[in-house]
Design a protein around this motif. Structure first.
Motif, PDB file in Angstrom:
ATOM      1  N   GLU A   1      44.490 129.630   4.853  1.00  0.00           N
ATOM      2  CA  GLU A   1      43.650 128.318   4.854  1.00  0.00           C
ATOM      3  C   GLU A   1      44.252 126.992   5.435  1.00  0.00           C
ATOM      4  O   GLU A   1      45.661 127.048   5.482  1.00  0.00           O
ATOM      5  CB  GLU A   1      43.647 127.879   3.200  1.00  0.00           C
ATOM      6  CG  GLU A   1      42.688 129.074   2.589  1.00  0.00           C
ATOM      7  CD  GLU A   1      42.602 128.735   1.013  1.00  0.00           C
ATOM      8  OE1 GLU A   1      43.153 127.965   0.549  1.00  0.00           O
ATOM      9  OE2 GLU A   1      41.783 129.296   0.331  1.00  0.00           O
ATOM     10  N   SER A   2      43.582 126.108   5.708  1.00  0.00           N
ATOM     11  CA  SER A   2      44.138 124.867   6.250  1.00  0.00           C
ATOM     12  C   SER A   2      43.164 123.669   5.822  1.00  0.00           C
ATOM     13  O   SER A   2      42.045 123.828   5.868  1.00  0.00           O
ATOM     14  CB  SER A   2      43.971 124.930   7.949  1.00  0.00           C
ATOM     15  OG  SER A   2      44.221 123.500   8.521  1.00  0.00           O
ATOM     16  N   ARG A   3      43.767 122.618   5.146  1.00  0.00           N
ATOM     17  CA  ARG A   3      43.081 121.541   4.851  1.00  0.00           C
ATOM     18  C   ARG A   3      43.103 120.282   5.854  1.00  0.00           C
ATOM     19  O   ARG A   3      42.546 119.259   5.722  1.00  0.00           O
ATOM     20  CB  ARG A   3      43.514 120.917   3.475  1.00  0.00           C
ATOM     21  CG  ARG A   3      42.404 119.876   2.684  1.00  0.00           C
ATOM     22  CD  ARG A   3      42.794 120.035   1.221  1.00  0.00           C
ATOM     23  NE  ARG A   3      42.459 121.365   0.849  1.00  0.00           N
ATOM     24  CZ  ARG A   3      42.430 121.513  -0.659  1.00  0.00           C
ATOM     25  NH1 ARG A   3      42.776 120.369  -1.510  1.00  0.00           N
ATOM     26  NH2 ARG A   3      42.291 122.555  -1.065  1.00  0.00           N
ATOM     27  N   ASP A   4      43.635 120.597   7.144  1.00  0.00           N
ATOM     28  CA  ASP A   4      43.474 119.623   8.086  1.00  0.00           C
ATOM     29  C   ASP A   4      42.191 118.787   8.469  1.00  0.00           C
ATOM     30  O   ASP A   4      41.239 119.580   8.736  1.00  0.00           O
ATOM     31  CB  ASP A   4      44.367 120.185   9.460  1.00  0.00           C
ATOM     32  CG  ASP A   4      45.616 120.712   9.344  1.00  0.00           C
ATOM     33  OD1 ASP A   4      46.270 120.095   8.374  1.00  0.00           O
ATOM     34  OD2 ASP A   4      46.044 121.131  10.211  1.00  0.00           O
ATOM     35  N   GLY A   5      42.204 117.590   8.237  1.00  0.00           N
ATOM     36  CA  GLY A   5      41.004 116.877   8.574  1.00  0.00           C
ATOM     37  C   GLY A   5      39.963 116.723   7.509  1.00  0.00           C
ATOM     38  O   GLY A   5      38.999 116.046   7.536  1.00  0.00           O
TER      39      GLY A   5
ATOM     40  N   SER B   1      38.606 127.313   3.960  1.00  0.00           N
ATOM     41  CA  SER B   1      37.838 128.402   4.015  1.00  0.00           C
ATOM     42  C   SER B   1      36.885 128.785   5.046  1.00  0.00           C
ATOM     43  O   SER B   1      36.406 129.957   4.948  1.00  0.00           O
ATOM     44  CB  SER B   1      37.370 129.173   2.598  1.00  0.00           C
ATOM     45  OG  SER B   1      38.333 128.893   1.462  1.00  0.00           O
ATOM     46  N   GLY B   2      36.593 127.636   5.769  1.00  0.00           N
ATOM     47  CA  GLY B   2      35.653 127.986   6.980  1.00  0.00           C
ATOM     48  C   GLY B   2      34.821 126.763   7.116  1.00  0.00           C
ATOM     49  O   GLY B   2      34.423 126.626   8.417  1.00  0.00           O
ATOM     50  N   ALA B   3      34.472 126.042   6.041  1.00  0.00           N
ATOM     51  CA  ALA B   3      33.621 124.947   6.270  1.00  0.00           C
ATOM     52  C   ALA B   3      34.047 123.735   7.296  1.00  0.00           C
ATOM     53  O   ALA B   3      33.162 123.167   7.631  1.00  0.00           O
ATOM     54  CB  ALA B   3      33.198 124.278   4.987  1.00  0.00           C
ATOM     55  N   SER B   4      35.263 123.838   7.682  1.00  0.00           N
ATOM     56  CA  SER B   4      35.777 122.819   8.493  1.00  0.00           C
ATOM     57  C   SER B   4      35.191 123.050   9.924  1.00  0.00           C
ATOM     58  O   SER B   4      35.211 122.031  10.778  1.00  0.00           O
ATOM     59  CB  SER B   4      37.604 122.901   8.833  1.00  0.00           C
ATOM     60  OG  SER B   4      37.734 124.412   9.243  1.00  0.00           O
ATOM     61  N   GLN B   5      34.652 124.288  10.109  1.00  0.00           N
ATOM     62  CA  GLN B   5      34.297 124.594  11.377  1.00  0.00           C
ATOM     63  C   GLN B   5      32.529 124.756  11.221  1.00  0.00           C
ATOM     64  O   GLN B   5      31.842 124.655  12.577  1.00  0.00           O
ATOM     65  CB  GLN B   5      34.335 126.223  11.912  1.00  0.00           C
ATOM     66  CG  GLN B   5      36.026 126.334  11.864  1.00  0.00           C
ATOM     67  CD  GLN B   5      36.409 125.683  13.011  1.00  0.00           C
ATOM     68  OE1 GLN B   5      36.143 125.473  13.896  1.00  0.00           O
ATOM     69  NE2 GLN B   5      37.655 124.987  12.304  1.00  0.00           N
ATOM     70  N   TRP B   6      32.080 123.870  10.388  1.00  0.00           N
ATOM     71  CA  TRP B   6      30.596 123.908  10.401  1.00  0.00           C
ATOM     72  C   TRP B   6      30.002 122.532  10.693  1.00  0.00           C
ATOM     73  O   TRP B   6      30.808 121.656  11.022  1.00  0.00           O
ATOM     74  CB  TRP B   6      30.147 124.101   8.764  1.00  0.00           C
ATOM     75  CG  TRP B   6      30.179 125.245   7.982  1.00  0.00           C
ATOM     76  CD1 TRP B   6      30.665 126.570   8.521  1.00  0.00           C
ATOM     77  CD2 TRP B   6      30.140 125.669   6.741  1.00  0.00           C
ATOM     78  NE1 TRP B   6      30.798 127.502   7.514  1.00  0.00           N
ATOM     79  CE2 TRP B   6      30.362 126.983   6.603  1.00  0.00           C
ATOM     80  CE3 TRP B   6      29.770 124.564   5.406  1.00  0.00           C
ATOM     81  CZ2 TRP B   6      30.358 127.545   5.329  1.00  0.00           C
ATOM     82  CZ3 TRP B   6      29.728 125.337   4.184  1.00  0.00           C
ATOM     83  CH2 TRP B   6      30.048 126.674   4.249  1.00  0.00           C
ATOM     84  N   THR B   7      28.744 122.646  11.038  1.00  0.00           N
ATOM     85  CA  THR B   7      27.976 121.176  11.312  1.00  0.00           C
ATOM     86  C   THR B   7      27.651 120.318  10.091  1.00  0.00           C
ATOM     87  O   THR B   7      27.861 120.712   8.939  1.00  0.00           O
ATOM     88  CB  THR B   7      26.605 121.663  12.197  1.00  0.00           C
ATOM     89  OG1 THR B   7      25.837 122.224  10.854  1.00  0.00           O
ATOM     90  CG2 THR B   7      26.957 122.485  13.053  1.00  0.00           C
ATOM     91  N   ALA B   8      27.802 119.264  10.376  1.00  0.00           N
ATOM     92  CA  ALA B   8      27.518 118.281   9.180  1.00  0.00           C
ATOM     93  C   ALA B   8      26.182 118.532   8.429  1.00  0.00           C
ATOM     94  O   ALA B   8      26.206 118.731   6.975  1.00  0.00           O
ATOM     95  CB  ALA B   8      27.388 116.785   9.641  1.00  0.00           C
ATOM     96  N   ALA B   9      25.233 119.018   8.871  1.00  0.00           N
ATOM     97  CA  ALA B   9      24.191 119.646   8.218  1.00  0.00           C
ATOM     98  C   ALA B   9      24.285 120.979   7.382  1.00  0.00           C
ATOM     99  O   ALA B   9      23.680 120.871   6.224  1.00  0.00           O
ATOM    100  CB  ALA B   9      22.910 120.173   9.365  1.00  0.00           C
TER     101      ALA B   9
END
Length: 217
Positions: A46-50, A124-132
């Protein structure tokens, strides 16, 4: 070619077609045992960066009926329905907070919990999602357990912790909580880290009759 010959050719062609055609929905509901559902979750660090909570726009009024996501959940989960005033102002009503088995008789005593907290989803992966997609996640009314009305106290004790760090204080709620947590992660294709996986496996040992039902978002 005679009309009789044409009819014969057409009849022969139809005879080759299957008698029935099964159409599988693009997003069919799936049911797994809790054990199998845990094993289906991909493991990743996991990473919370950003991360920033503002990256998940929430409590929107998607259907423009005057009630935002928070109030839609309150209306759906009420044991005794509240009165609905102008601009969807809710008064009265009764709710059962399943985390701590507490009855609540005022909307102000409730928080709407993201089953998998926004920060945990980011890790868990949402950092790579679009804003939508993050907005859709934060306002997910299409899955029964993505959002849940619980006491403000229990929600704030949970904060952004995963099951390796926090579980509902009511022992009778724990298998349901594990099912809801795992189902939400599968629905949104989120990962788990090693500690989370180990804890889920350990806790699931006491939930032998618990299933996970989910539909991919």
């Amino acid at each position: 070619m005679t009309s009789t010959t044409v009819r014969a050719i057409v009849a022969a062609a139809f005879a080759l077609l299957p008698l029935t055609t099964t159409i599988t929905p693009a997003h069919a509901s799936e049911t797994l045992s809790l054990h199998d559902a845990i094993e289906d979750l991909p493991q990743a660090a996991e990473s919370r960066d950003g991360y920033a909570r503002t990256k998940f726009r929430h409590w929107i009024d998607e259907d423009k009926d005057g009630c935002n996501t928070r109030n839609e959940v309150l209306l759906k989960e009420a044991v005794a329905p509240p009165d609905v005033g102008p601009r969807c102002k809710l008064t009265g009503g009764t709710w059962l907070s399943y985390y701590d088995d507490k009855t609540v008789d005022s909307p102000s005593g409730l928080d709407i919990d993201h089953m998998v907290p926004l920060a945990e989803a980011w890790d868990s992966g949402a950092s790579q999602w679009t804003a939508a997609r993050r907005q859709a996640y934060a306002n997910d009314l299409d899955a029964e357990r993505s959002l849940v009305a619980v006491t403000a106290r229990s929600n704030r004790q949970k904060a952004d912790q995963d099951p390796a760090e926090w579980m509902p204080p009511d022992a009778d709620a724990q298998c349901t909580y594990l099912s809801d947590w795992v189902g939400t992660k599968l629905r949104w294709s989120l990962t788990i880290d090693r500690d989370e996986r180990d804890t889920l496996r350990e806790l699931a040992a006491d939930c032998t009759d618990t299933d996970v039902e989910y539909e991919r978002a």
